[in-house]
Design an enzyme around this catalytic site. Structure first.
Site, PDB file in Angstrom:
ATOM      1  N   LYS A   9     -64.434 -35.221  51.535  1.00  0.00           N
ATOM      2  CA  LYS A   9     -63.291 -35.758  50.794  1.00  0.00           C
ATOM      3  C   LYS A   9     -63.648 -35.956  49.307  1.00  0.00           C
ATOM      4  CE  LYS A   9     -61.330 -38.145  54.840  1.00  0.00           C
ATOM      5  NZ  LYS A   9     -60.916 -39.477  55.366  1.00  0.00           N
ATOM      6  N   TYR A  49     -52.206 -34.438  57.412  1.00  0.00           N
ATOM      7  CA  TYR A  49     -52.130 -35.804  57.925  1.00  0.00           C
ATOM      8  C   TYR A  49     -50.759 -36.127  58.531  1.00  0.00           C
ATOM      9  CZ  TYR A  49     -56.783 -37.207  56.276  1.00  0.00           C
ATOM     10  OH  TYR A  49     -58.145 -37.348  56.110  1.00  0.00           O
ATOM     11  N   PHE A  57     -50.785 -46.995  55.774  1.00  0.00           N
ATOM     12  CA  PHE A  57     -51.745 -46.508  54.780  1.00  0.00           C
ATOM     13  C   PHE A  57     -51.477 -45.067  54.355  1.00  0.00           C
ATOM     14  CE2 PHE A  57     -53.611 -45.969  59.044  1.00  0.00           C
ATOM     15  CZ  PHE A  57     -53.921 -44.608  59.048  1.00  0.00           C
ATOM     16  N   ARG A  85     -67.916 -35.290  65.175  1.00  0.00           N
ATOM     17  CA  ARG A  85     -67.369 -36.663  65.080  1.00  0.00           C
ATOM     18  C   ARG A  85     -68.506 -37.682  65.193  1.00  0.00           C
ATOM     19  NH1 ARG A  85     -61.901 -37.846  63.794  1.00  0.00           N
ATOM     20  NH2 ARG A  85     -61.971 -39.623  65.200  1.00  0.00           N
ATOM     21  N   THR A  91     -64.383 -44.342  61.983  1.00  0.00           N
ATOM     22  CA  THR A  91     -63.490 -44.230  60.820  1.00  0.00           C
ATOM     23  C   THR A  91     -63.821 -45.264  59.750  1.00  0.00           C
ATOM     24  OG1 THR A  91     -61.758 -43.481  62.319  1.00  0.00           O
ATOM     25  CG2 THR A  91     -61.052 -44.243  60.139  1.00  0.00           C
ATOM     26  N   ARG A 102     -70.896 -41.870  57.662  1.00  0.00           N
ATOM     27  CA  ARG A 102     -70.113 -43.019  57.184  1.00  0.00           C
ATOM     28  C   ARG A 102     -70.931 -44.307  57.250  1.00  0.00           C
ATOM     29  NH1 ARG A 102     -64.725 -41.095  60.498  1.00  0.00           N
ATOM     30  NH2 ARG A 102     -63.652 -39.991  58.811  1.00  0.00           N
ATOM     31  N   ASN A 112     -64.059 -42.976  52.940  1.00  0.00           N
ATOM     32  CA  ASN A 112     -64.990 -42.735  54.052  1.00  0.00           C
ATOM     33  C   ASN A 112     -65.571 -41.321  54.095  1.00  0.00           C
ATOM     34  OD1 ASN A 112     -62.727 -41.500  55.020  1.00  0.00           O
ATOM     35  ND2 ASN A 112     -62.668 -42.596  56.982  1.00  0.00           N
ATOM     36  N   HIS A 115     -63.983 -35.936  56.791  1.00  0.00           N
ATOM     37  CA  HIS A 115     -62.998 -35.787  57.870  1.00  0.00           C
ATOM     38  C   HIS A 115     -63.552 -34.820  58.899  1.00  0.00           C
ATOM     39  CE1 HIS A 115     -59.306 -34.733  60.022  1.00  0.00           C
ATOM     40  NE2 HIS A 115     -59.722 -33.485  59.933  1.00  0.00           N
ATOM     41  N   GLU A 126     -56.079 -27.214  62.427  1.00  0.00           N
ATOM     42  CA  GLU A 126     -56.591 -27.575  61.105  1.00  0.00           C
ATOM     43  C   GLU A 126     -57.362 -26.425  60.471  1.00  0.00           C
ATOM     44  OE1 GLU A 126     -58.724 -31.281  61.447  1.00  0.00           O
ATOM     45  OE2 GLU A 126     -56.940 -32.370  62.098  1.00  0.00           O
TER      46      GLU A 126
HETATM   47  P1  IDP Z   1     -60.540 -40.326  61.299  1.00  0.00           P
HETATM   48  O1  IDP Z   1     -60.672 -39.776  59.892  1.00  0.00           O
HETATM   49  O2  IDP Z   1     -61.807 -41.043  61.721  1.00  0.00           O
HETATM   50  O3  IDP Z   1     -60.064 -39.314  62.299  1.00  0.00           O
HETATM   51  P2  IDP Z   1     -57.862 -41.450  61.407  1.00  0.00           P
HETATM   52  O4  IDP Z   1     -57.464 -42.630  62.210  1.00  0.00           O
HETATM   53  O5  IDP Z   1     -57.392 -40.110  61.836  1.00  0.00           O
HETATM   54  O6  IDP Z   1     -59.453 -41.495  61.241  1.00  0.00           O
HETATM   55  O7  IDP Z   1     -57.353 -41.724  59.931  1.00  0.00           O
HETATM   56  C1  IDP Z   1     -57.361 -40.703  58.951  1.00  0.00           C
HETATM   57  C2  IDP Z   1     -57.915 -41.259  57.657  1.00  0.00           C
HETATM   58  O8  IDP Z   1     -56.999 -42.248  57.165  1.00  0.00           O
HETATM   59  C3  IDP Z   1     -59.242 -42.013  57.789  1.00  0.00           C
HETATM   60  O9  IDP Z   1     -60.370 -41.157  57.746  1.00  0.00           O
HETATM   61  C4  IDP Z   1     -59.184 -42.948  56.614  1.00  0.00           C
HETATM   62  O10 IDP Z   1     -59.576 -42.306  55.395  1.00  0.00           O
HETATM   63  C5  IDP Z   1     -57.712 -43.281  56.526  1.00  0.00           C
HETATM   64  N1  IDP Z   1     -57.392 -44.540  57.206  1.00  0.00           N
HETATM   65  C6  IDP Z   1     -57.332 -44.764  58.545  1.00  0.00           C
HETATM   66  N2  IDP Z   1     -57.011 -46.029  58.815  1.00  0.00           N
HETATM   67  C7  IDP Z   1     -56.867 -46.634  57.605  1.00  0.00           C
HETATM   68  C8  IDP Z   1     -56.545 -47.979  57.214  1.00  0.00           C
HETATM   69  O11 IDP Z   1     -56.326 -48.877  58.044  1.00  0.00           O
HETATM   70  N3  IDP Z   1     -56.489 -48.215  55.871  1.00  0.00           N
HETATM   71  C9  IDP Z   1     -56.735 -47.262  54.932  1.00  0.00           C
HETATM   72  N4  IDP Z   1     -57.026 -45.985  55.261  1.00  0.00           N
HETATM   73  C10 IDP Z   1     -57.109 -45.687  56.577  1.00  0.00           C
HETATM   74 MG    MG Z   2     -58.247 -38.343  62.443  1.00  0.00          MG
END
Ligand code: IDP
Ligand code: MG
Length: 151
Positions: A9, A49, A57, A85, A91, A102, A112, A115, A126
Site C-alpha cells: 500500500k 474494496y 471507514f 495472509r 488487519t 503488520r 497497515n 493487502h 483481484e
Molecule cells: P484485510 O486487509 O486484513 O483483509 P479488511 O477487513 O478486508 O482487512 O479491511 C480492508 C482494509 O480496510 C484493511 O486492510 C484496513 O486498511 C482498512 N480497515 C479495516 N478496518 C478498518 C477500521 O476499522 N478502520 C480503518 N480502516 C480499516
Molecule cells: Mg480484506
C-alpha cells in the site's frame, strides 16, 4: 499452484518497505509471478474494496489506497492465499503477531502496509483487476523441488 494478490500500500512504498515485503514473501518460498507499480484510480479502488462500501471507514480507505503509488504482486505457491495472509498478520497491526509484516512494521489499521486476498475466489477476481494473462509468468522456480514437497 495457487495464486493470490498482494498489494504494498502507499505507506509501504513511501516508507521504503517494498524490498522488505518482497523479501519476506520470497524467503517463505512463494514465487512472484507478476509485479507492477501503479497509482490506483478511484474507480479501481472502488472495485477492489467493493465489499467494504457500506463500512464507516470506506471513504478513508479509498483515500488511503489512492494516496500514492502502490506495488501489485501476483504471488504463487502451495496454499499461497492462506500462507500470504499469515505472513501479513492481523488487519490491526497493534494486534498482529510479532514476526508478521503488520506486527513488526505497523501500528494502525489505516496504515497497515499490505493487502492480501482472503480466499481463492477473491484472489482470482483481484488478480484480474491488476494483471492481464500476458503479464503473469508461468515458469516454475528452478529450486522448487528444494522448497516444496507434498506432505
Ligand atoms: P484485510 O486487509 O486484513 O483483509 P479488511 O477487513 O478486508 O482487512 O479491511 C480492508 C482494509 O480496510 C484493511 O486492510 C484496513 O486498511 C482498512 N480497515 C479495516 N478496518 C478498518 C477500521 O476499522 N478502520 C480503518 N480502516 C480499516
Ligand atoms: Mg480484506
Amino acid at each position: 499452484m495457487e495464486r493470490t494478490l498482494c498489494l504494498i500500500k502507499p505507506d509501504g512504498v513511501q516508507r521504503y518497505l517494498i524490498g522488505e515485503v518482497i523479501n519476506r514473501i520470497e524467503r517463505k518460498g512463494l514465487q512472484i509471478v507478476g509485479l507492477k507499480m501503479l497509482v490506483l484510480s478511484p474507480e479501481l479502488a472502488a472495485q477492489h474494496y467493493a465489499e467494504h462500501v457500506s463500512k464507516p471507514f470506506y471513504s478513508k480507505l479509498v483515500e488511503y489506497i489512492t494516496s500514492g503509488p502502490i506495488v501489485a504482486l501476483c504471488v504463487q505457491g502451495h496454499r499461497s492465499v492462506t500462507v500470504l495472509r499469515s505472513i501479513l498478520g492481523k488487519t490491526d497491526p497493534a494486534e498482529a503477531a510479532p514476526g508478521t509484516i503488520r506486527g513488526d512494521l505497523g501500528l494502525t489499521k489505516g496504515r497497515n502496509i499490505v493487502h492480501a486476498s482472503d480466499s481463492v475466489e477473491a484472489a482470482e477476481k483481484e488478480i484480474r483487476l491488476y494483471f492481464n494473462n500476458s503479464e503473469l509468468i508461468s515458469s516454475k522456480l528452478a529450486l522448487l523441488d528444494w522448497i516444496f514437497r507434498e506432505d
